[in-house]
Design a protein around this motif. Structure first.
Motif, mmCIF file in Angstrom:
data_model
loop_
_atom_site.group_PDB
_atom_site.id
_atom_site.type_symbol
_atom_site.label_atom_id
_atom_site.label_comp_id
_atom_site.label_asym_id
_atom_site.label_seq_id
_atom_site.Cartn_x
_atom_site.Cartn_y
_atom_site.Cartn_z
ATOM 1 N N HIS A 118 0.766 -1.174 -0.043
ATOM 2 C CA HIS A 118 0.167 0.023 -0.120
ATOM 3 C C HIS A 118 0.985 1.158 0.110
ATOM 4 C CE1 HIS A 118 -2.914 3.041 1.266
ATOM 5 N NE2 HIS A 118 -3.720 2.039 0.760
ATOM 6 N N PRO A 119 0.580 2.295 -0.795
ATOM 7 C CA PRO A 119 1.241 3.573 -0.706
ATOM 8 C C PRO A 119 1.676 4.148 0.558
ATOM 9 C CG PRO A 119 -0.175 3.500 -2.483
ATOM 10 C CD PRO A 119 -0.621 2.281 -1.597
ATOM 11 N N LYS A 120 0.754 3.936 1.365
ATOM 12 C CA LYS A 120 0.973 4.658 2.869
ATOM 13 C C LYS A 120 1.854 3.938 3.563
ATOM 14 C CE LYS A 120 -3.597 6.618 3.521
ATOM 15 N NZ LYS A 120 -4.749 6.912 4.362
ATOM 16 N N PHE A 121 2.452 2.665 3.008
ATOM 17 C CA PHE A 121 3.329 1.741 3.752
ATOM 18 C C PHE A 121 4.636 1.785 3.036
ATOM 19 C CE2 PHE A 121 -0.615 1.055 5.958
ATOM 20 C CZ PHE A 121 0.034 1.013 7.030
ATOM 21 N N GLN A 122 4.890 2.197 1.619
ATOM 22 C CA GLN A 122 5.785 2.115 0.957
ATOM 23 C C GLN A 122 6.977 3.156 1.526
ATOM 24 O OE1 GLN A 122 4.797 3.109 -3.229
ATOM 25 N NE2 GLN A 122 3.331 1.240 -3.413
ATOM 26 N N GLY A 123 8.185 2.549 1.181
ATOM 27 C CA GLY A 123 9.542 3.340 1.742
ATOM 28 C C GLY A 123 9.790 3.067 3.044
ATOM 29 N N LYS A 124 9.337 2.194 3.617
ATOM 30 C CA LYS A 124 9.459 1.777 5.209
ATOM 31 C C LYS A 124 10.088 0.199 5.074
ATOM 32 C CE LYS A 124 5.409 4.256 6.769
ATOM 33 N NZ LYS A 124 6.255 5.407 7.462
ATOM 34 N N GLY A 125 10.730 -0.166 4.035
ATOM 35 C CA GLY A 125 11.192 -1.521 4.123
ATOM 36 C C GLY A 125 10.511 -2.689 4.087
ATOM 37 N N LEU A 126 8.990 -2.362 3.608
ATOM 38 C CA LEU A 126 7.999 -3.554 3.897
ATOM 39 C C LEU A 126 8.171 -4.569 2.488
ATOM 40 C CD1 LEU A 126 4.982 -2.059 5.979
ATOM 41 C CD2 LEU A 126 6.919 -3.639 6.599
ATOM 42 N N GLY A 127 8.467 -3.922 1.295
ATOM 43 C CA GLY A 127 8.713 -4.471 0.234
ATOM 44 C C GLY A 127 9.746 -5.355 0.242
ATOM 45 N N LYS A 128 10.988 -4.919 0.882
ATOM 46 C CA LYS A 128 11.899 -5.933 1.089
ATOM 47 C C LYS A 128 11.714 -7.150 2.123
ATOM 48 C CE LYS A 128 16.480 -6.019 2.557
ATOM 49 N NZ LYS A 128 16.613 -7.453 3.129
ATOM 50 N N VAL A 129 11.112 -6.762 3.154
ATOM 51 C CA VAL A 129 10.541 -7.774 4.096
ATOM 52 C C VAL A 129 9.606 -8.712 3.336
ATOM 53 C CG1 VAL A 129 9.285 -8.148 6.330
ATOM 54 C CG2 VAL A 129 11.009 -6.314 6.106
ATOM 55 N N LEU A 130 8.696 -8.364 2.781
ATOM 56 C CA LEU A 130 7.940 -9.110 1.908
ATOM 57 C C LEU A 130 8.448 -9.996 0.872
ATOM 58 C CD1 LEU A 130 4.807 -10.193 1.252
ATOM 59 C CD2 LEU A 130 4.997 -8.403 -0.424
ATOM 60 N N MET A 131 9.375 -9.570 0.314
ATOM 61 C CA MET A 131 10.323 -10.344 -0.675
ATOM 62 C C MET A 131 10.977 -11.443 0.018
ATOM 63 S SD MET A 131 9.014 -9.889 -3.768
ATOM 64 C CE MET A 131 10.229 -11.009 -4.735
ATOM 65 N N ASP A 132 11.637 -10.947 1.075
ATOM 66 C CA ASP A 132 12.486 -11.933 1.988
ATOM 67 C C ASP A 132 11.704 -13.188 2.514
ATOM 68 O OD1 ASP A 132 14.616 -10.328 1.887
ATOM 69 O OD2 ASP A 132 14.688 -9.198 3.833
ATOM 70 N N GLN A 133 10.555 -12.756 2.810
ATOM 71 C CA GLN A 133 9.703 -13.881 3.193
ATOM 72 C C GLN A 133 9.331 -14.833 2.167
ATOM 73 O OE1 GLN A 133 9.252 -14.819 6.315
ATOM 74 N NE2 GLN A 133 10.483 -13.239 7.001
ATOM 75 N N VAL A 134 9.159 -14.229 0.880
ATOM 76 C CA VAL A 134 8.644 -15.017 -0.198
ATOM 77 C C VAL A 134 9.811 -15.954 -0.549
ATOM 78 C CG1 VAL A 134 8.252 -15.122 -2.701
ATOM 79 C CG2 VAL A 134 7.012 -13.347 -1.188
ATOM 80 N N ILE A 135 11.119 -15.557 -0.721
ATOM 81 C CA ILE A 135 12.300 -16.286 -1.066
ATOM 82 C C ILE A 135 12.652 -17.308 0.093
ATOM 83 C CG2 ILE A 135 14.898 -15.936 -1.409
ATOM 84 C CD1 ILE A 135 14.150 -13.121 -2.770
ATOM 85 N N LYS A 136 12.525 -16.633 1.227
ATOM 86 C CA LYS A 136 12.891 -17.845 2.252
ATOM 87 C C LYS A 136 11.748 -19.189 2.414
ATOM 88 C CE LYS A 136 14.471 -14.960 6.034
ATOM 89 N NZ LYS A 136 14.248 -14.457 7.165
ATOM 90 N N GLN A 137 10.491 -18.888 2.021
ATOM 91 C CA GLN A 137 9.659 -19.901 1.865
ATOM 92 C C GLN A 137 10.085 -20.704 0.317
ATOM 93 O OE1 GLN A 137 7.636 -20.974 4.082
ATOM 94 N NE2 GLN A 137 8.144 -19.046 5.242
ATOM 95 N N LEU A 138 10.292 -20.246 -0.503
ATOM 96 C CA LEU A 138 10.625 -20.693 -1.733
ATOM 97 C C LEU A 138 12.009 -21.742 -1.436
ATOM 98 C CD1 LEU A 138 9.940 -18.363 -4.553
ATOM 99 C CD2 LEU A 138 8.740 -20.428 -3.858
ATOM 100 N N ARG A 139 12.950 -20.977 -0.994
ATOM 101 C CA ARG A 139 14.187 -21.709 -0.642
ATOM 102 C C ARG A 139 13.952 -22.759 0.480
ATOM 103 N NH1 ARG A 139 16.836 -22.893 -3.509
ATOM 104 N NH2 ARG A 139 18.790 -22.841 -2.302
ATOM 105 N N TYR A 140 13.068 -22.820 1.336
ATOM 106 C CA TYR A 140 12.595 -23.725 2.144
ATOM 107 C C TYR A 140 12.119 -25.024 1.530
ATOM 108 C CZ TYR A 140 10.505 -26.138 6.149
ATOM 109 O OH TYR A 140 10.042 -27.067 7.210
#
Length: 178
Positions: A118-140
């Motif tokens: 959501h635009p109100k939450f962009q620029g706070k590192g949440l996109g990176k956190v979300l992508m980290d979780q996606v990659i962790k789950q895929l690597r798992y």
């Protein structure tokens, strides 16, 4: 409409271990006390395919995406390998602020789709956190080839996360009905 097909650089020195198994999980605290517009919110994530489609539609509207039929969105989610939602709670209601989904052959390859914050939450590192979780789950799940499609204006965001464009001269191709 132009997209970049982007591949995740699979480096063996990266530690993608996670203690969260690829199952439906709810309410895993991801970020404690995120400051947003004068409020401090706890941000949670869930791996869940029981997503409120109207909340997802509002989230996609907030970033200007073209609306898609909810029936088809539901079908896409139901047939996805992984869906991850970011949300905060207020009055016991989940407020969806981030989303990503992944399709896969369940063995070697996965493609990430529909990454949105959501635009109100962009620029706070949440996109990176979300992508980290996606990659962790895929690597798992021992998925080694991870791709995504991205609009040209966000390619640099994904590059900073370890994705590369066109490794070894691989070019994606598209077929669209005329």
């Amino acid at each position: 409409m132009s997209f970049w097909k982007i591949f995740f650089k699979n480096t063996s020195d990266m530690n993608w271990q996670t203690n969260i198994e690829l199952e439906n999980t709810e309410n895993i605290l991801l970020v404690k006390h995120l400051e947003n517009e004068g409020q401090y919110l706890d941000i949670y994530f869930s791996i869940d395919d029981d997503i409120n489609l109207y909340d997802l539609e509002k989230l996609c509207d907030s970033v200007g995406w073209v609306r898609r039929p909810l029936k088809k969105v539901k079908m896409a989610i139901d047939h996805s390998f992984l869906t991850i939602c970011l949300f905060y709670k207020s009055c016991q209601k989940k407020n969806l602020i981030g989303f990503a989904r992944v399709t896969s052959d369940n063995s070697f390859n996965a493609t990430i789709w529909d990454v949105v914050i959501h635009p109100k939450f962009q620029g706070k590192g949440l996109g990176k956190v979300l992508m980290d979780q996606v990659i962790k789950q895929l690597r798992y799940s021992d998925i080694s080839t991870i791709t995504l499609f991205a609009d040209p204006q966000v390619v640099s965001f994904y590059r900073n996360l370890g994705f590369i464009t066109d490794p070894d001269g691989v070019k994606g191709m598209f077929w669209y009905p005329l």
